[in-house]
Motif scaffolding. Structure first.
Motif, short mmCIF file in Angstrom:
data_model
loop_
_atom_site.label_atom_id
_atom_site.label_comp_id
_atom_site.label_asym_id
_atom_site.label_seq_id
_atom_site.Cartn_x
_atom_site.Cartn_y
_atom_site.Cartn_z
N THR A 35 0.84 -1.20 0.00
CA THR A 35 0.00 0.00 0.00
C THR A 35 0.87 1.25 0.00
OG1 THR A 35 -0.13 0.10 2.42
CG2 THR A 35 -1.87 -1.13 1.27
N SER A 36 0.28 2.32 -0.52
CA SER A 36 0.95 3.61 -0.54
C SER A 36 -0.11 4.70 -0.42
CB SER A 36 1.71 3.79 -1.85
OG SER A 36 2.22 5.10 -1.93
N GLU A 37 0.25 5.78 0.30
CA GLU A 37 -0.69 6.88 0.49
C GLU A 37 -0.57 7.98 -0.56
OE1 GLU A 37 -1.15 8.24 4.57
OE2 GLU A 37 -0.36 6.32 5.24
N ASN A 38 0.39 7.83 -1.50
CA ASN A 38 0.48 8.80 -2.59
C ASN A 38 1.24 8.19 -3.77
OD1 ASN A 38 3.41 9.55 -2.41
ND2 ASN A 38 2.77 10.22 -0.37
N ALA A 39 1.11 8.83 -4.91
CA ALA A 39 1.68 8.30 -6.14
C ALA A 39 3.20 8.31 -6.13
CB ALA A 39 1.15 9.09 -7.34
N GLU A 40 3.80 9.35 -5.58
CA GLU A 40 5.26 9.42 -5.55
C GLU A 40 5.85 8.25 -4.77
OE1 GLU A 40 3.19 11.97 -4.92
OE2 GLU A 40 3.70 13.50 -6.40
N GLU A 41 5.26 7.99 -3.58
CA GLU A 41 5.72 6.86 -2.76
C GLU A 41 5.47 5.54 -3.49
OE1 GLU A 41 5.11 5.67 1.84
OE2 GLU A 41 3.29 5.56 0.62
N ILE A 59 -2.38 -2.83 -10.03
CA ILE A 59 -2.37 -1.61 -9.24
C ILE A 59 -3.80 -1.07 -9.20
CG2 ILE A 59 -1.60 0.79 -9.07
CD1 ILE A 59 1.01 -0.06 -10.41
N VAL A 60 -4.28 -0.85 -7.98
CA VAL A 60 -5.58 -0.23 -7.77
C VAL A 60 -5.29 1.14 -7.16
CG1 VAL A 60 -7.81 -0.38 -6.57
CG2 VAL A 60 -6.66 -2.48 -7.32
N SER A 61 -5.66 2.20 -7.88
CA SER A 61 -5.30 3.54 -7.42
C SER A 61 -6.48 4.49 -7.42
CB SER A 61 -4.20 4.12 -8.32
OG SER A 61 -3.86 5.44 -7.94
N ASP A 62 -6.47 5.34 -6.41
CA ASP A 62 -7.40 6.47 -6.34
C ASP A 62 -6.99 7.48 -7.42
OD1 ASP A 62 -9.34 8.23 -5.42
OD2 ASP A 62 -8.15 8.93 -3.72
N TRP A 63 -7.88 8.40 -7.74
CA TRP A 63 -7.53 9.44 -8.69
C TRP A 63 -7.15 10.73 -7.96
CZ3 TRP A 63 -10.02 14.18 -10.01
CH2 TRP A 63 -9.36 14.87 -11.04
N MET A 68 0.61 14.06 -7.30
CA MET A 68 0.29 13.46 -8.60
C MET A 68 -1.09 12.80 -8.57
SD MET A 68 2.51 10.54 -10.62
CE MET A 68 4.05 11.41 -10.42
N LYS A 69 -1.92 13.13 -9.56
CA LYS A 69 -3.24 12.52 -9.69
C LYS A 69 -3.12 11.08 -10.21
CE LYS A 69 -5.86 16.27 -8.92
NZ LYS A 69 -5.09 16.89 -7.86
N GLY A 70 -4.17 10.29 -10.02
CA GLY A 70 -4.16 8.89 -10.40
C GLY A 70 -3.90 8.63 -11.87
N ASP A 71 -4.45 9.47 -12.76
CA ASP A 71 -4.22 9.24 -14.19
C ASP A 71 -2.76 9.48 -14.55
OD1 ASP A 71 -4.85 12.01 -13.67
OD2 ASP A 71 -5.05 12.33 -15.83
N GLU A 72 -2.15 10.52 -13.97
CA GLU A 72 -0.73 10.79 -14.22
C GLU A 72 0.13 9.64 -13.69
OE1 GLU A 72 0.28 14.64 -12.47
OE2 GLU A 72 -1.78 15.26 -12.83
N PHE A 73 -0.22 9.15 -12.51
CA PHE A 73 0.49 8.02 -11.90
C PHE A 73 0.42 6.79 -12.80
CE2 PHE A 73 -0.22 4.24 -9.06
CZ PHE A 73 1.13 4.00 -8.79
N ALA A 97 -9.69 12.79 -17.49
CA ALA A 97 -8.64 12.04 -16.79
C ALA A 97 -8.80 10.54 -17.05
CB ALA A 97 -8.69 12.32 -15.29
N VAL A 98 -10.02 10.05 -17.01
CA VAL A 98 -10.27 8.63 -17.26
C VAL A 98 -9.88 8.28 -18.70
CG1 VAL A 98 -12.03 6.83 -17.41
CG2 VAL A 98 -12.05 8.44 -15.49
N GLU A 99 -10.29 9.12 -19.64
CA GLU A 99 -9.93 8.88 -21.05
C GLU A 99 -8.43 8.91 -21.26
OE1 GLU A 99 -11.69 7.76 -23.69
OE2 GLU A 99 -13.17 7.51 -22.08
#
Length: 131
Positions: A35-41, A59-63, A68-73, A97-99
């Protein structure tokens, strides 16, 4: 056989704990759960796992996360790990973002929060069949 892992990324610890419980109930000891609390980590964790020869398969990620937002990640992940099954789990992503994640990161699925445990597990199983 190399170890395989599933990485969950969300800035809310309660969500991460819930995801891990659901994944463990469905898949048992078949995978290592990270688990990670942010995209950078999360990107750092991916590098560490690669060094330890642990393959990340899902990988299951929040947006909506700080930084960094989920799509960028997902796009960053896709550049280094194109075969990873990527699932965006959020209640706040915008259509663009989804697209973007679908086109540039080969996003497997987008699930709305609150999610259905059955739908999440089925989505992961479906994604694993493609690997």
């Amino acid at each position: 056989m190399p170890k395989l892992s599933i990485l969950c990324v969300d800035d809310e610890v309660i969500i991460l704990n819930s995801l891990v419980r659901q994944l463990q109930a469905a898949f048992g000891d078949s995978y290592v759960y990270e688990t990670s609390e942010n995209a950078e980590e999360a990107l750092e964790i991916l590098e560490e796992l690669q060094e330890e020869e642990v393959g990340v398969i899902v990988i299951v990620s929040d947006w909506l996360m700080p930084g960094m937002k989920g799509d960028e990640f997902m796009i960053e992940v896709h550049k280094k790990f194109p075969s990873v099954v990527k699932i965006l789990l959020t209640g706040q992503a915008d259509e663009a973002a989804v697209e973007r994640a679908k086109e540039q990161a080969n996003l497997h699925r987008y699930l709305q929060k609150p999610w259905s445990e059955q739908e999440l597990i089925a989505c992961i199983q479906e994604g694993l069949k493609k690997i």
